[in-house]
Design an enzyme around this catalytic site. Structure first.
Site, PDB file in Angstrom:
ATOM      1  N   LYS A 125       0.867  -1.193   0.000  1.00 28.64           N
ATOM      2  CA  LYS A 125       0.000   0.000   0.000  1.00 28.64           C
ATOM      3  C   LYS A 125       0.895   1.231   0.000  1.00 28.64           C
ATOM      4  O   LYS A 125       2.062   1.178   0.413  1.00 28.64           O
ATOM      5  CB  LYS A 125      -0.901   0.002   1.237  1.00 28.64           C
ATOM      6  N   ASP A 165      -6.866   4.620  -4.770  1.00 30.49           N
ATOM      7  CA  ASP A 165      -7.566   4.462  -3.497  1.00 30.49           C
ATOM      8  C   ASP A 165      -8.224   5.814  -3.231  1.00 30.49           C
ATOM      9  O   ASP A 165      -8.425   6.586  -4.171  1.00 30.49           O
ATOM     10  CB  ASP A 165      -6.589   4.052  -2.385  1.00 30.49           C
TER      11      ASP A 165
END
Length: 445
Positions: A125, A165
């Site tokens: 991430k 995201d």
């Protein structure tokens, strides 16, 4: 948590003040305690201690020039958490709340989510504390180019494949990909969520919301229920919320409330999705503008108030820890019989425990919202083949993946004596695949 207590102690000691990361790790370790009992060889090989420690954490400066000619400085992150079953895969989040603890929590969850898809992708991430809200296209482009200037050194189609995201949509992915290609002189599938004209996949935009509904419909059917005829509350108004709402309507349900960070709207006749898309994707306005188009609807300040709305099914699709214990009590009292997490860890531990105790069907994020990353992996496959599937083909593959995830999660829960506890099932099913791969590859120093 007897066998894994020392592992949790080390996490707390090594990662002070990273509350979201602590929360995510604690939930998983509690779930996989029976796995530790069953596999002493994994304990001896340090699998559990290695599993909670990222393989690599990258923090870098991102300097850019705003429209006034002033230099702004943000911080960039990429946590490459686990590559046991494939290259790192996970989104980039641009939001003021981003810090290393947030990115580690998201990356840790991503390991298990990616494992559950059945596809060969590891967990990672990244992101920045940059806030795209209120910025011009030029400012966002310059920031993305500066961010990619450093990130490009650490990613690649066989190493680490980022995606979008919160705060990173098609516009941002385009700017990031353009800079990567310029720097590397290499047209590869290194980012997913790309535009259709340069390697993107049909159905990727819709995937997380659609996948959430496919997973929940399968779980509901197992209980003799369905979205058909149900009243549904969906928090958030980004891609996940919008396309979950669209699919719910197709399935015969009615979404009556949606939200953004300022407040929420309620429309007893059912949310007009075309209006939400116009407000959010074209006008880039706050959700409160909905009532201008639909005078019979209601807008209220404070996004957490959305959980006061009576509904049969609630889908938290906004951000982490948005649904707390008090909200859970309200939902249960109002007759809500199912919760599906569309965002990452949107429900607090206390609320999760209450839902499970009260036998409310609960679909955890790492299983229920895996459709986005699953379709990103399908985009990677299409890029490798230099080929594109139709929307219908991708959607069919997505549905098959989500149905399989439910079956595997449900089976794991049952095998370990936690029938109907999909949280435990998801953690165990996801972990076992990764742990098996780590053990087979030996202790890699």
């Amino acid at each position: 948590m007897k066998l894994l207590a020392n592992v949790m102690e080390q996490v707390l000691k090594r990662n002070p003040n990273e509350t979201e990361f602590h929360q995510a790790v604690k939930e998983v370790l509690e779930s996989i305690e029976p796995v530790a009992e069953k596999h002493p060889e994994w304990m001896q090989a340090g699998i559990f201690s290695r599993f909670v420690e990222p393989e690599r954490q990258i923090i870098f400066r991102t300097a850019w020039v705003d429209d006034n000619g002033d230099v702004q400085v943000n911080r960039g992150f990429r946590v490459q958490f686990n590559s046991a079953i494939g290259p790192y895969k996970g989104g980039l989040r641009f939001h003021p709340s981003v810090n290393v603890g947030i990115i580690k929590f998201l990356g840790f969850e991503q390991i298990l989510k990616n494992s559950l898809t059945g596809l060969p992708i590891g967990g990672g991430k990244g992101g920045s504390d940059f806030d795209p809200k209120g910025k011009s296209d030029g400012e966002i482009m310059r920031f993305c180019q500066s961010f990619m200037l450093e990130l490009s050194k650490h990613i690649g189609e066989n190493t680490d494949i980022p995606a979008g995201d919160i705060g990173v949509g098609g516009r941002e992915v385009g700017y990031l990909y353009g800079m990567y290609k310029k720097l590397r002189n290499d047209f590869t599938g290194v980012l997913t969520g790309k535009g259709l004209s340069y390697g993107g996949s049909l159905a990727r935009t819709e995937a997380t919301g659609y996948g959430l509904c496919y997973f929940m419909e399968e779980a509901l059917n197992a209980k003799g229920k369905s979205f058909k005829g149900a009243t549904v509350t969906v928090s958030g108004s980004g891609n996940v919320a919008i396309y979950a709402t669209q699919k719910i309507h197709e399935m015969g349900g009615k979404v009556v409330a949606m939200s953004d960070s300022n407040g929420y709207i309620y429309d007893s006749k059912g949310i007009w999705l075309e209006t939400i898309q116009r407000i959010k994707e074209v006008e880039r306005e706050r959700i409160s503008k909905y009532i201008e188009y639909h005078p019979g609807s209601i807008y209220k300040e404070g996004c957490t108030g959305i959980w006061d709305v009576e509904c049969d099914i609630a889908l938290p699709c906004a951000t982490q820890n948005e649904l707390d214990e008090q909200a859970a009590k309200t939902l249960i009292a109002n007759g809500c019989f199912a919760i599906g997490e569309g965002a990452n860890m949107p429900t607090t531990p206390e609320a999760v425990d209450l839902f499970i105790k009260k036998k409310v069907l609960f679909g955890p994020a790492k299983a229920a919202n895996a459709g986005g990353v699953a379709t990103s992996a399908l985009e990677m496959s299409q890029n490798s083949m230099r080929y594109s599937w139709s929307f219908e083909e991708v959607d069919a593959k997505l549905k098959d993946i989500m149905v399989t995830i439910y079956k595997n999660v449900s089976a794991a829960a049952k095998e370990y004596g936690e029938e109907d506890n999909l949280v435990v099932g998801a953690n165990i099913a996801g972990f076992i695949k990764v742990a098996t791969a780590m053990y087979a590859q030996g202790i890699v120093y």
